[in-house]
Design an enzyme around this catalytic site. Structure first.
Site, mmCIF file in Angstrom:
data_model
loop_
_atom_site.group_PDB
_atom_site.id
_atom_site.type_symbol
_atom_site.label_atom_id
_atom_site.label_comp_id
_atom_site.label_asym_id
_atom_site.label_seq_id
_atom_site.Cartn_x
_atom_site.Cartn_y
_atom_site.Cartn_z
ATOM 1 C CG ASN A 45 -0.485 -0.229 2.516
ATOM 2 O OD1 ASN A 45 0.563 -0.843 2.704
ATOM 3 N ND2 ASN A 45 -1.199 0.265 3.512
ATOM 4 C CB ILE A 46 1.651 3.615 -2.341
ATOM 5 C CG1 ILE A 46 2.518 2.394 -2.695
ATOM 6 C CG2 ILE A 46 2.434 4.918 -2.523
ATOM 7 C CD1 ILE A 46 2.842 2.269 -4.178
ATOM 8 C CD GLU A 47 -1.391 4.998 4.406
ATOM 9 O OE1 GLU A 47 -0.862 5.834 5.159
ATOM 10 O OE2 GLU A 47 -2.110 4.072 4.812
ATOM 11 C CB CYS A 56 -5.343 -1.347 -1.660
ATOM 12 S SG CYS A 56 -6.644 -0.563 -0.717
ATOM 13 C CD GLU A 58 -5.520 -5.835 -1.177
ATOM 14 O OE1 GLU A 58 -4.906 -4.755 -1.052
ATOM 15 O OE2 GLU A 58 -6.337 -6.235 -0.337
ATOM 16 C CB CYS A 94 -10.836 -2.334 0.549
ATOM 17 S SG CYS A 94 -10.314 -1.701 -1.058
ATOM 18 C CB CYS A 97 -8.835 -4.441 -3.634
ATOM 19 S SG CYS A 97 -7.648 -3.108 -3.344
HETATM 20 N N1 THU Z 1 -5.315 -1.339 2.625
HETATM 21 C C1 THU Z 1 -4.787 -2.162 1.677
HETATM 22 O O1 THU Z 1 -3.674 -1.949 1.194
HETATM 23 N N2 THU Z 1 -5.533 -3.224 1.263
HETATM 24 C C2 THU Z 1 -6.775 -3.514 1.749
HETATM 25 O O2 THU Z 1 -7.448 -4.353 1.196
HETATM 26 C C3 THU Z 1 -7.273 -2.824 2.937
HETATM 27 C C4 THU Z 1 -6.622 -1.521 3.212
HETATM 28 C C5 THU Z 1 -4.515 -0.188 3.061
HETATM 29 C C6 THU Z 1 -5.027 1.148 2.611
HETATM 30 C C7 THU Z 1 -4.439 2.075 3.648
HETATM 31 O O3 THU Z 1 -3.121 2.417 3.222
HETATM 32 C C8 THU Z 1 -4.345 1.222 4.896
HETATM 33 O O4 THU Z 1 -4.459 -0.136 4.455
HETATM 34 C C9 THU Z 1 -5.409 1.520 5.937
HETATM 35 O O5 THU Z 1 -6.664 1.479 5.373
#
Ligand code: THU
Length: 140
Positions: A45-47, A56, A58, A94, A97
């Site tokens: 995941n990259i915010e 996310c 995935e 989520c 995804c």
């Molecule tokens: N996140 C994912 O990378 N995959 C998911 O299926 C659920 C959530 C990440 C997004 C965000 O960076 C962090 O988890 C908190 O929501």
């Protein structure tokens, strides 16, 4: 898929998770996407400071593969949890995804492998996680 192959995919997802960029949530997710050609695409995941551009793990993995012309997939392993800690809970994908999976994967065949440890691995078909999903077939 046999257990050894699942364990390897979970291991790849744990490696991917080490590169998560999460200064806001401090929740690190890793994914390992197995293509039908045998290649594994890792994603983390990259915010973003603007929050909504966050990718996310995935989707990072899917978009890496698709951007290289790979469109057929067998399975994805996903692991997640608080940064700087070992995983201890399942991290289900989520809704967004799941929808991306619906775009590229067979809902009856594609496997989603979740792990809270190497001793607790649960496998779901896409149709179980996205029942009555809308996908490319609905537009045919
Ligand atoms: N996140 C994912 O990378 N995959 C998911 O299926 C659920 C959530 C990440 C997004 C965000 O960076 C962090 O988890 C908190 O929501």
């Amino acid at each position: 898929m046999d257990l050894n192959k699942k364990l390897n995919l979970v291991k790849e997802a744990c490696e991917a998770r080490k590169l998560s960029y999460t200064p806001y949530s401090h929740f690190n997710v890793g994914a390992a996407l197995l293509a039908k050609n045998g290649k594994i695409y890792r994603g983390c995941n990259i915010e973003s400071a603007a929050y909504t551009p966050t990718s996310c793990a995935e989707r990072t993995a899917f978009f890496k593969a698709v951007s290289e012309g790979v469109l057929e997939f067998e399975a994805i392993a996903v692991v997640g949890g608080e940064a700087d800690k070992e995983i201890s809970e399942l991290c289900p994908p989520c809704g967004v995804c799941r929808q991306v999976m619906m775009e590229f994967c067979d809902k009856d065949e594609f496997e989603i492998i979740l792990a809270s440890s190497f001793d607790d691995i649960k496998t779901f078909k896409l149709k179980e996680l996205l029942p009555l999903g809308f996908g490319p077939a609905n537009l045919e």
